[in-house]
Design a protein around this motif. Structure first.
Motif, PDB file in Angstrom:
ATOM      1  N   VAL A   1       7.629  10.501   7.406  1.00 32.16           N
ATOM      2  CA  VAL A   1       8.847  11.193   7.851  1.00 32.16           C
ATOM      3  C   VAL A   1       9.241  10.735   9.251  1.00 32.16           C
ATOM      4  O   VAL A   1      10.426  10.561   9.559  1.00 32.16           O
ATOM      5  CB  VAL A   1       8.639  12.721   7.809  1.00 32.16           C
ATOM      6  CG1 VAL A   1       9.811  13.450   8.435  1.00 32.16           C
ATOM      7  CG2 VAL A   1       8.435  13.181   6.379  1.00 32.16           C
ATOM      8  N   ALA A   2       8.265  10.510  10.113  1.00 29.08           N
ATOM      9  CA  ALA A   2       8.541  10.099  11.496  1.00 29.08           C
ATOM     10  C   ALA A   2       9.295   8.777  11.550  1.00 29.08           C
ATOM     11  O   ALA A   2      10.067   8.540  12.480  1.00 29.08           O
ATOM     12  CB  ALA A   2       7.244  10.007  12.287  1.00 29.08           C
TER      13      ALA A   2
ATOM     14  N   PHE B   1      11.748   7.946   9.893  1.00 28.18           N
ATOM     15  CA  PHE B   1      13.175   8.248   9.802  1.00 28.18           C
ATOM     16  C   PHE B   1      13.672   9.205  10.876  1.00 28.18           C
ATOM     17  O   PHE B   1      14.873   9.250  11.150  1.00 28.18           O
ATOM     18  CB  PHE B   1      13.492   8.846   8.421  1.00 28.18           C
ATOM     19  CG  PHE B   1      13.263   7.890   7.296  1.00 28.18           C
ATOM     20  CD1 PHE B   1      14.206   6.932   6.968  1.00 28.18           C
ATOM     21  CD2 PHE B   1      12.088   7.928   6.571  1.00 28.18           C
ATOM     22  CE1 PHE B   1      13.989   6.032   5.934  1.00 28.18           C
ATOM     23  CE2 PHE B   1      11.865   7.043   5.528  1.00 28.18           C
ATOM     24  CZ  PHE B   1      12.818   6.087   5.215  1.00 28.18           C
ATOM     25  N   THR B   2      12.799   9.989  11.454  1.00 25.91           N
ATOM     26  CA  THR B   2      13.257  11.062  12.332  1.00 25.91           C
ATOM     27  C   THR B   2      12.879  10.912  13.802  1.00 25.91           C
ATOM     28  O   THR B   2      13.478  11.562  14.649  1.00 25.91           O
ATOM     29  CB  THR B   2      12.721  12.408  11.831  1.00 25.91           C
ATOM     30  OG1 THR B   2      11.288  12.366  11.822  1.00 25.91           O
ATOM     31  CG2 THR B   2      13.256  12.728  10.439  1.00 25.91           C
TER      32      THR B   2
ATOM     33  N   PRO C   1      15.972   9.338  16.006  1.00 24.44           N
ATOM     34  CA  PRO C   1      17.073  10.297  16.157  1.00 24.44           C
ATOM     35  C   PRO C   1      16.686  11.494  17.039  1.00 24.44           C
ATOM     36  O   PRO C   1      17.482  11.938  17.865  1.00 24.44           O
ATOM     37  CB  PRO C   1      17.375  10.732  14.722  1.00 24.44           C
ATOM     38  CG  PRO C   1      16.969   9.562  13.892  1.00 24.44           C
ATOM     39  CD  PRO C   1      15.752   9.007  14.588  1.00 24.44           C
ATOM     40  N   ALA C   2      15.475  11.977  16.880  1.00 29.61           N
ATOM     41  CA  ALA C   2      15.025  13.104  17.710  1.00 29.61           C
ATOM     42  C   ALA C   2      14.971  12.712  19.182  1.00 29.61           C
ATOM     43  O   ALA C   2      15.253  13.535  20.055  1.00 29.61           O
ATOM     44  CB  ALA C   2      13.660  13.595  17.237  1.00 29.61           C
TER      45      ALA C   2
ATOM     46  N   GLU D   1      19.328  14.105  18.198  1.00 28.06           N
ATOM     47  CA  GLU D   1      20.171  14.149  17.014  1.00 28.06           C
ATOM     48  C   GLU D   1      19.305  14.353  15.782  1.00 28.06           C
ATOM     49  O   GLU D   1      18.134  13.971  15.762  1.00 28.06           O
ATOM     50  CB  GLU D   1      20.942  12.834  16.848  1.00 28.06           C
ATOM     51  CG  GLU D   1      21.976  12.597  17.910  1.00 28.06           C
ATOM     52  CD  GLU D   1      22.692  11.272  17.755  1.00 28.06           C
ATOM     53  OE1 GLU D   1      23.767  11.141  18.351  1.00 28.06           O
ATOM     54  OE2 GLU D   1      22.198  10.368  17.070  1.00 28.06           O
ATOM     55  N   SER D   2      19.915  14.917  14.762  1.00 30.90           N
ATOM     56  CA  SER D   2      19.240  14.982  13.472  1.00 30.90           C
ATOM     57  C   SER D   2      19.368  13.607  12.811  1.00 30.90           C
ATOM     58  O   SER D   2      20.135  12.745  13.268  1.00 30.90           O
ATOM     59  CB  SER D   2      19.887  16.035  12.573  1.00 30.90           C
ATOM     60  OG  SER D   2      21.166  15.593  12.131  1.00 30.90           O
ATOM     61  N   TYR D   3      18.641  13.429  11.732  1.00 28.14           N
ATOM     62  CA  TYR D   3      18.719  12.168  10.995  1.00 28.14           C
ATOM     63  C   TYR D   3      20.166  11.881  10.581  1.00 28.14           C
ATOM     64  O   TYR D   3      20.668  10.765  10.762  1.00 28.14           O
ATOM     65  CB  TYR D   3      17.817  12.252   9.757  1.00 28.14           C
ATOM     66  CG  TYR D   3      17.928  11.064   8.849  1.00 28.14           C
ATOM     67  CD1 TYR D   3      17.290   9.867   9.148  1.00 28.14           C
ATOM     68  CD2 TYR D   3      18.690  11.136   7.680  1.00 28.14           C
ATOM     69  CE1 TYR D   3      17.397   8.769   8.307  1.00 28.14           C
ATOM     70  CE2 TYR D   3      18.798  10.041   6.839  1.00 28.14           C
ATOM     71  CZ  TYR D   3      18.152   8.865   7.155  1.00 28.14           C
ATOM     72  OH  TYR D   3      18.265   7.777   6.322  1.00 28.14           O
TER      73      TYR D   3
ATOM     74  N   HIS E   1      22.550  11.094  13.505  1.00 29.10           N
ATOM     75  CA  HIS E   1      22.312   9.732  13.966  1.00 29.10           C
ATOM     76  C   HIS E   1      22.893   8.719  12.975  1.00 29.10           C
ATOM     77  O   HIS E   1      23.476   7.712  13.380  1.00 29.10           O
ATOM     78  CB  HIS E   1      20.816   9.495  14.163  1.00 29.10           C
ATOM     79  CG  HIS E   1      20.534   8.225  14.896  1.00 29.10           C
ATOM     80  ND1 HIS E   1      20.789   8.071  16.236  1.00 29.10           N
ATOM     81  CD2 HIS E   1      20.033   7.043  14.469  1.00 29.10           C
ATOM     82  CE1 HIS E   1      20.458   6.860  16.608  1.00 29.10           C
ATOM     83  NE2 HIS E   1      19.995   6.202  15.552  1.00 29.10           N
TER      84      HIS E   1
END
Length: 72
Positions: free
Chosen positions: A8-9, A11-12, A15-16, A20-22, A25
């Motif tokens: 998950v990291a 993708f996220t 953006p974090a 921003e959220s996924y 972004h």
């Protein structure tokens, strides 16, 4: 809340890092890609027909720079 780990990291995490959220972004990146595409197309048109699109590419690049420098 701790930072996500594992797949998950991938993708996220970035953006974090810019608050921003996924999907926020993704929207920003897609809009930026569209502007880059338009600027490139305008530069190609200008290369062939110098009287056309004389300031389009540089104006779009300045606009993109403004968006990046005002971000968060």
């Amino acid at each position: 809340m701790s930072a996500p780990t594992g797949p998950v990291a991938f993708f996220t995490a970035h953006p974090a890092s810019v608050n921003e959220s996924y999907f926020q972004h993704m929207r920003f990146a897609f809009s930026f890609a569209g502007m880059l595409f338009l600027a490139g197309a305008a530069a190609l048109v200008h290369a062939i027909f110098p009287a056309l699109c004389q300031t389009t590419a540089s104006r779009l690049v300045r606009k993109m720079n403004d968006r990046l420098t005002r971000r968060h």
